[in-house]
Design an enzyme around this catalytic site. Structure first.
Site, mmCIF file in Angstrom:
data_model
loop_
_atom_site.group_PDB
_atom_site.id
_atom_site.type_symbol
_atom_site.label_atom_id
_atom_site.label_comp_id
_atom_site.label_asym_id
_atom_site.label_seq_id
_atom_site.Cartn_x
_atom_site.Cartn_y
_atom_site.Cartn_z
ATOM 1 N N ASP A 30 20.699 26.304 24.690
ATOM 2 C CA ASP A 30 21.940 25.718 25.199
ATOM 3 C C ASP A 30 21.742 24.251 25.569
ATOM 4 O OD1 ASP A 30 24.619 25.787 26.075
ATOM 5 O OD2 ASP A 30 24.015 26.232 28.131
ATOM 6 N N GLU A 73 28.745 19.732 19.915
ATOM 7 C CA GLU A 73 29.828 19.462 20.863
ATOM 8 C C GLU A 73 30.450 18.104 20.606
ATOM 9 O OE1 GLU A 73 30.682 19.560 25.700
ATOM 10 O OE2 GLU A 73 28.629 19.684 24.975
ATOM 11 N N ASP A 100 23.191 18.927 21.403
ATOM 12 C CA ASP A 100 24.252 18.261 22.151
ATOM 13 C C ASP A 100 24.120 16.749 22.025
ATOM 14 O OD1 ASP A 100 26.166 17.361 23.856
ATOM 15 O OD2 ASP A 100 25.453 18.437 25.625
ATOM 16 N N ASN A 110 31.020 30.091 27.651
ATOM 17 C CA ASN A 110 29.780 29.940 28.418
ATOM 18 C C ASN A 110 30.005 30.231 29.899
ATOM 19 O OD1 ASN A 110 29.058 28.853 25.914
ATOM 20 N ND2 ASN A 110 27.702 27.353 26.846
#
Length: 278
Positions: free
Chosen positions: A81, A133, A103, A230
């Site tokens: 993540d 993202e 990310d 999430n």
């Protein structure tokens, strides 16, 4: 059983539900998520963030998740993540993670596309899915992911379409008004922006900042393309509060007992959201 996250999310997209992505930081939290999935016969995404490497290394996380999930047909994905470090992305892939999130949302659009495309090339060659993202979430209360200076930047539907087509990612995290952490006031979730993104982007969409988001809003987001949600902060806040209550009962407690209770409290939060997301 461990599977590629893409497999889980495509079923969610086809059948119009969302899968919870629950952050873990220890054996107890990993066990809590997996036990909740088994007991509810519900797929789940076990998310381990880059900042928790100080708690556990990638190899240890994989070993625990693989061992605890191998005796069930319930599908689980092990997901890296919020990782902005390319070296750590590749380390997670080598360790056995079945999904990674690169990310690059803080970068310029072109640089985000370039770096994400590199990750996709490597990950797909290893049968690993990729989430990326666009946009930026503000930091709420008790956030362990965002920073106080983070500003809300809504995802552009047009850029989202270009980004998804250029990078060949498997899932796109969008910014529509949720926050990292708990809300400071009444949330203003821009489902209208989400609807426009859904019209242009045909891969599963991801909502970060599920903690504390009203149930009716979550349902509305799922109806409009969100396939992965999430949850991190609420797991931590709830578990800490329950343990504090437990330790204030004027009884002596053994650490092993506290450990078992930690897993139980994590399961309670995960089960709550599994039922909402269906």
């Amino acid at each position: 059983m461990l599977v590629n996250m893409k497999e889980i999310l495509l079923d969610a997209k086809l059948n119009n539900y969302a899968v919870g992505s629950f952050n873990v930081y220890s054996y107890e939290t990993i066990k809590g998520v997996i036990e909740a999935g088994k007991q509810n016969n519900n797929p789940a995404i076990i998310a381990f963030g880059e900042k928790y490497i100080k708690n556990m290394d990638f190899e240890s996380v994989y070993a625990l998740v693989n061992n605890l999930s191998k005796d069930t047909k319930v599908p689980f994905a092990l997901h890296l993540d919020h990782c902005s470090n390319l070296e750590n992305v590749y380390k997670a892939i080598r360790a056995g993670f079945t999904s990674v999130m690169y990310d690059g949302s803080s970068l310029k659009f072109e640089e985000n596309v370039e770096n994400t495309s590199k990750v996709v090339e490597v990950a797909h060659s290893c049968n690993v899915s990729v989430e990326a993202e666009l946009g930026s979430l503000a930091a709420g209360v008790d956030s362990n992911e965002g920073n106080l200076e983070d500003k809300e930047i809504y995802t552009s539907p047009a850029q989202a379409e270009e980004f998804a087509n250029s990078t060949k990612i498997d899932a796109l995290a969008v910014s529509i008004g949720t926050v990292h952490g708990m809300y400071k006031g009444v949330p203003d979730i821009r489902v209208d922006i989400l609807k426009k993104i859904k019209e242009k982007v045909h891969i599963p969409l991801v909502l970060h900042g599920g903690s504390g988001t009203p149930q009716n809003v979550l349902k509305d987001c799922i109806e409009n393309g969100i396939c992965k949600i999430n949850v991190n902060t609420e797991i931590s806040v709830y578990t800490i509060e329950k343990i504090r209550e437990m330790l204030n009962d004027n009884k002596k407690h053994h650490l092993s007992e506290v450990s078992l209770k930690e897993t139980e409290f994590v399961k309670e939060v995960v089960t709550k959201y599994m039922k909402i997301f269906k």
